[in-house]
Design a protein around this motif. Structure first.
Motif, PDB file in Angstrom:
ATOM      1  N   PRO A 195      51.665  46.283  49.181  1.00  0.00           N
ATOM      2  CA  PRO A 195      52.479  47.094  50.094  1.00  0.00           C
ATOM      3  C   PRO A 195      53.810  47.544  49.488  1.00  0.00           C
ATOM      4  CG  PRO A 195      52.303  44.822  50.869  1.00  0.00           C
ATOM      5  CD  PRO A 195      51.446  44.932  49.672  1.00  0.00           C
ATOM      6  N   ASP A 196      54.269  48.706  49.980  1.00  0.00           N
ATOM      7  CA  ASP A 196      55.576  49.224  49.556  1.00  0.00           C
ATOM      8  C   ASP A 196      56.695  48.277  49.981  1.00  0.00           C
ATOM      9  OD1 ASP A 196      54.911  51.552  48.181  1.00  0.00           O
ATOM     10  OD2 ASP A 196      54.703  52.683  50.038  1.00  0.00           O
ATOM     11  N   GLU A 197      56.604  47.805  51.209  1.00  0.00           N
ATOM     12  CA  GLU A 197      57.587  46.862  51.727  1.00  0.00           C
ATOM     13  C   GLU A 197      56.849  45.591  52.128  1.00  0.00           C
ATOM     14  OE1 GLU A 197      60.348  48.315  54.616  1.00  0.00           O
ATOM     15  OE2 GLU A 197      60.370  50.307  53.723  1.00  0.00           O
ATOM     16  N   PHE A 198      57.334  44.448  51.639  1.00  0.00           N
ATOM     17  CA  PHE A 198      56.678  43.171  51.907  1.00  0.00           C
ATOM     18  C   PHE A 198      57.063  42.667  53.292  1.00  0.00           C
ATOM     19  CE2 PHE A 198      56.255  41.697  47.195  1.00  0.00           C
ATOM     20  CZ  PHE A 198      55.514  42.825  46.929  1.00  0.00           C
ATOM     21  N   ASP A 199      56.061  42.355  54.110  1.00  0.00           N
ATOM     22  CA  ASP A 199      56.325  41.699  55.382  1.00  0.00           C
ATOM     23  C   ASP A 199      56.532  40.206  55.121  1.00  0.00           C
ATOM     24  OD1 ASP A 199      53.776  40.717  54.889  1.00  0.00           O
ATOM     25  OD2 ASP A 199      52.848  41.684  56.610  1.00  0.00           O
ATOM     26  N   GLU A 200      56.691  39.429  56.178  1.00  0.00           N
ATOM     27  CA  GLU A 200      56.984  38.002  56.021  1.00  0.00           C
ATOM     28  C   GLU A 200      55.850  37.269  55.297  1.00  0.00           C
ATOM     29  OE1 GLU A 200      57.701  34.087  58.808  1.00  0.00           O
ATOM     30  OE2 GLU A 200      58.265  36.045  59.597  1.00  0.00           O
ATOM     31  N   VAL A 201      54.604  37.583  55.647  1.00  0.00           N
ATOM     32  CA  VAL A 201      53.458  36.912  55.039  1.00  0.00           C
ATOM     33  C   VAL A 201      53.371  37.244  53.549  1.00  0.00           C
ATOM     34  CG1 VAL A 201      50.936  36.776  55.034  1.00  0.00           C
ATOM     35  CG2 VAL A 201      52.175  36.808  57.194  1.00  0.00           C
ATOM     36  N   PHE A 202      53.520  38.517  53.201  1.00  0.00           N
ATOM     37  CA  PHE A 202      53.417  38.893  51.795  1.00  0.00           C
ATOM     38  C   PHE A 202      54.624  38.386  51.003  1.00  0.00           C
ATOM     39  CE2 PHE A 202      52.316  41.312  48.084  1.00  0.00           C
ATOM     40  CZ  PHE A 202      50.949  41.426  48.175  1.00  0.00           C
ATOM     41  N   THR A 203      55.773  38.283  51.636  1.00  0.00           N
ATOM     42  CA  THR A 203      56.946  37.708  50.974  1.00  0.00           C
ATOM     43  C   THR A 203      56.680  36.246  50.634  1.00  0.00           C
ATOM     44  OG1 THR A 203      58.451  39.218  52.088  1.00  0.00           O
ATOM     45  CG2 THR A 203      59.407  37.202  51.211  1.00  0.00           C
ATOM     46  N   GLN A 204      56.065  35.496  51.560  1.00  0.00           N
ATOM     47  CA  GLN A 204      55.730  34.099  51.283  1.00  0.00           C
ATOM     48  C   GLN A 204      54.678  34.017  50.177  1.00  0.00           C
ATOM     49  OE1 GLN A 204      54.518  32.481  55.053  1.00  0.00           O
ATOM     50  NE2 GLN A 204      56.615  32.198  55.755  1.00  0.00           N
ATOM     51  N   TYR A 205      53.711  34.939  50.186  1.00  0.00           N
ATOM     52  CA  TYR A 205      52.693  34.939  49.141  1.00  0.00           C
ATOM     53  C   TYR A 205      53.334  35.232  47.783  1.00  0.00           C
ATOM     54  CZ  TYR A 205      48.364  35.865  46.642  1.00  0.00           C
ATOM     55  OH  TYR A 205      47.328  35.831  45.738  1.00  0.00           O
ATOM     56  N   ASN A 206      54.303  36.129  47.759  1.00  0.00           N
ATOM     57  CA  ASN A 206      54.978  36.440  46.501  1.00  0.00           C
ATOM     58  C   ASN A 206      55.813  35.263  46.015  1.00  0.00           C
ATOM     59  OD1 ASN A 206      55.307  38.378  44.405  1.00  0.00           O
ATOM     60  ND2 ASN A 206      57.387  38.736  45.119  1.00  0.00           N
ATOM     61  N   GLU A 207      56.343  34.470  46.924  1.00  0.00           N
ATOM     62  CA  GLU A 207      57.057  33.249  46.519  1.00  0.00           C
ATOM     63  C   GLU A 207      56.096  32.298  45.813  1.00  0.00           C
ATOM     64  OE1 GLU A 207      60.343  32.633  46.522  1.00  0.00           O
ATOM     65  OE2 GLU A 207      60.516  34.701  47.218  1.00  0.00           O
ATOM     66  N   LEU A 208      54.862  32.248  46.282  1.00  0.00           N
ATOM     67  CA  LEU A 208      53.818  31.457  45.631  1.00  0.00           C
ATOM     68  C   LEU A 208      53.575  31.964  44.211  1.00  0.00           C
ATOM     69  CD1 LEU A 208      51.769  29.203  46.624  1.00  0.00           C
ATOM     70  CD2 LEU A 208      50.164  31.078  46.923  1.00  0.00           C
ATOM     71  N   GLN A 209      53.622  33.283  44.035  1.00  0.00           N
ATOM     72  CA  GLN A 209      53.445  33.872  42.710  1.00  0.00           C
ATOM     73  C   GLN A 209      54.594  33.485  41.782  1.00  0.00           C
ATOM     74  OE1 GLN A 209      50.520  35.433  42.108  1.00  0.00           O
ATOM     75  NE2 GLN A 209      50.189  34.823  44.222  1.00  0.00           N
ATOM     76  N   LYS A 210      55.788  33.482  42.318  1.00  0.00           N
ATOM     77  CA  LYS A 210      56.970  33.176  41.506  1.00  0.00           C
ATOM     78  C   LYS A 210      56.939  31.745  40.976  1.00  0.00           C
ATOM     79  CE  LYS A 210      59.960  36.619  43.611  1.00  0.00           C
ATOM     80  NZ  LYS A 210      61.156  36.866  44.427  1.00  0.00           N
TER      81      LYS A 210
END
Length: 150
Positions: free
Chosen positions: A74-89
């Motif tokens: 997504p262009d803008e990360f919602d709360e769920v995708f933000t948490q998923y990206n934290e997992l990536q980090k």
């Protein structure tokens, strides 16, 4: 015609030069500071490279993927995708630089995970590079972790 006269002492001149040197140092540091965190990408031009990557992490994947699908980051990360990206980090990866891009997600069954046999690896691949992914359980009370070593 205007004439200006400035009277300074050596102490004032040295102070001015020190301030200018400090300002130049701050500007140089600001320009050279990385604007975005560098994220890990892993070359994955084919099936063998993706399987080898999972093996390097300590997993025993199936020889071929069980599923492949195309996803839009997504262009803008919602709360769920933000948490998923934290997992990536946690695994040194970051999906933020790929917002708005289409990636392929390859799913591999994992056979040696201590949590059981219902475990899968999902690899996000963009431009023949692994840019993210996760290890997750499909069991009722499953789990999800980043692509970390077993």
């Amino acid at each position: 015609m205007f004439v200006f006269s400035i009277k300074t002492s050596k102490k004032q001149l040295v102070s001015l030069l020190l301030c200018l040197a400090a300002l130049a140092g701050i500007i140089l540091l600001a320009v050279s500071w990385p604007s975005e965190p560098v994220s890990v990408t892993v070359p994955a031009p084919d099936e063998d490279a993706r399987v080898e990557y999972l093996q390097q992490l300590g997993y025993q994947p199936g020889a071929t993927h069980s599923e492949v699908r195309e996803v839009l980051i997504p262009d803008e990360f919602d709360e769920v995708f933000t948490q998923y990206n934290e997992l990536q980090k946690v695994a040194g990866m970051d999906l933020l630089p790929y917002h708005g891009k289409r990636a392929k997600v390859y799913t591999y069954r994992i056979f040696n995970h201590p949590q059981g046999s219902d475990v899968a690896a999902h690899l996000y691949v963009y431009d023949n590079k692994i840019i993210g992914g996760d290890i997750s359980s499909t069991a009722m009370n499953g789990f999800m972790t980043g692509l970390i070593q077993l």
